[in-house]
Design a protein around this motif. Structure first.
Motif, short mmCIF file in Angstrom:
data_model
loop_
_atom_site.label_atom_id
_atom_site.label_comp_id
_atom_site.label_asym_id
_atom_site.label_seq_id
_atom_site.Cartn_x
_atom_site.Cartn_y
_atom_site.Cartn_z
N ASP A 64 61.35 -12.99 35.69
CA ASP A 64 61.31 -12.04 34.57
C ASP A 64 59.86 -11.66 34.23
O ASP A 64 59.58 -10.49 34.00
N LYS A 134 72.90 -1.63 31.85
CA LYS A 134 73.82 -2.21 32.84
C LYS A 134 73.31 -1.93 34.23
O LYS A 134 72.98 -0.77 34.56
N SER A 136 73.66 -3.94 38.41
CA SER A 136 73.93 -5.12 39.23
C SER A 136 72.64 -5.82 39.63
O SER A 136 72.65 -6.97 40.04
N ALA A 138 70.11 -6.54 37.56
CA ALA A 138 69.60 -7.37 36.45
C ALA A 138 68.09 -7.29 36.29
O ALA A 138 67.40 -8.30 36.15
N HIS A 140 66.33 -6.17 33.78
CA HIS A 140 66.05 -5.81 32.38
C HIS A 140 64.58 -6.00 32.01
O HIS A 140 64.04 -5.25 31.21
N LYS A 164 71.24 -10.99 25.80
CA LYS A 164 72.11 -10.95 26.98
C LYS A 164 73.57 -10.81 26.57
O LYS A 164 74.05 -11.54 25.71
N LYS A 166 75.87 -10.37 29.31
CA LYS A 166 76.37 -11.18 30.43
C LYS A 166 75.27 -12.16 30.82
O LYS A 166 74.10 -11.78 30.92
N ASP A 168 74.32 -13.44 33.51
CA ASP A 168 73.51 -13.15 34.71
C ASP A 168 72.56 -11.96 34.52
O ASP A 168 71.86 -11.57 35.45
N GLY A 169 72.54 -11.39 33.31
CA GLY A 169 71.58 -10.33 33.01
C GLY A 169 71.96 -8.96 33.54
O GLY A 169 71.18 -8.02 33.45
N THR A 170 73.17 -8.81 34.05
CA THR A 170 73.60 -7.50 34.56
C THR A 170 74.00 -6.57 33.41
O THR A 170 74.19 -5.38 33.61
N GLU A 171 74.12 -7.13 32.21
CA GLU A 171 74.41 -6.33 31.02
C GLU A 171 73.68 -6.95 29.84
O GLU A 171 73.91 -8.12 29.52
N VAL A 172 72.74 -6.19 29.25
CA VAL A 172 71.98 -6.71 28.10
C VAL A 172 71.85 -5.62 27.04
O VAL A 172 71.95 -4.43 27.33
#
Ligand code: HEM
Length: 179
Positions: A64, A134, A136, A138, A140, A164, A166, A168-172
């Motif tokens: 990150d 969003k 796949s 991730a 962010h 977060k 999700k 796994d960070g695919t949606e924040v």
């Protein structure tokens, strides 16, 4: 993922950690491209992920944090390469609220195979913005770095919180407040 993302990434790695580190992370990864990228080519996102994972392991910097610093560099590249896209904005909140239906729409015209995230606006005020990211991929923190630089570009700063949705960070959720 577009080649420019790879070429600029490896340039920055060379700048900060030296050419030996570039060679090391390429050799430690299993790359279809063999680590040879052109800015107009398209390569698998899994290659970027491997390069990031090995750079992270060799430097003890989280992925990150690497993405955050890389995005701050990448913003300058975008600014120099596509000055017209930024020129139409006078305000950072307006610009960030327009990624989805203007900026990335234009990007897709230039690169039809670009892999872009989606940003859904939940709430927009004069000095604040809440959006759902969003993707796949991730990435962010790449978004966070670009957002920080967007405010800097307009001689401004903001407090930006990522929640977060999700694990796994695919949606924040991005909660952006102009200072
Ligand atoms: C990815 C262009 C502004 C968020 C990308 C990519 C390009 C691009 C070329 C790579 C696509 C690929 O590799 O297939 C631009 C241009 C911009 C701009 C030309 C402005 C002039 C922004 C801003 C944000 C943003 C202000 C703020 C959040 C992202 C993210 C990705 C991305 C998060 C990574 C891909 C993902 O998460 O799935 N953009 N972008 N972009 N962009 Fe933008």
């Amino acid at each position: 993922m577009k080649g420019i993302v790879f070429t600029e990434f490896l340039d920055l790695v060379e700048d900060k950690f030296g050419l030996e580190m570039v060679d090391k992370i390429i050799n430690e990864s299993n790359l279809e491209s063999e680590g040879i990228y052109t800015s107009v080519g398209t390569y698998k996102f899994s290659e970027m992920l491997q390069l990031l994972q090995h750079l992270s392991a060799n430097t003890n910097i989280t992925i990150d944090d690497l993405l955050l610093v890389y995005a701050e560099h990448f913003f300058n590249v975008l600014k120099d390469s596509y000055p017209g896209l930024l020129a139409s904005y006078k305000d950072p909140i307006e610009m960030l609220a327009s990624i989805e239906n203007h900026i990335h729409v234009e990007v897709r015209k230039i690169y039809p195979d670009a892999e872009l995230p989606t940003f859904e606006i939940l709430e927009k005020e004069e000095h604040s913005l809440i959006m759902i990211y969003k993707s796949s991929r991730a990435m962010h923190h790449f978004g966070l770095g670009l957002m920080n630089k967007t405010f800097e570009h307009f001689n401004s700063t903001a407090t930006i919180v990522i929640e977060k949705i999700k694990e796994d960070g695919t949606e924040v959720k991005f909660i952006i407040n102009k200072n």
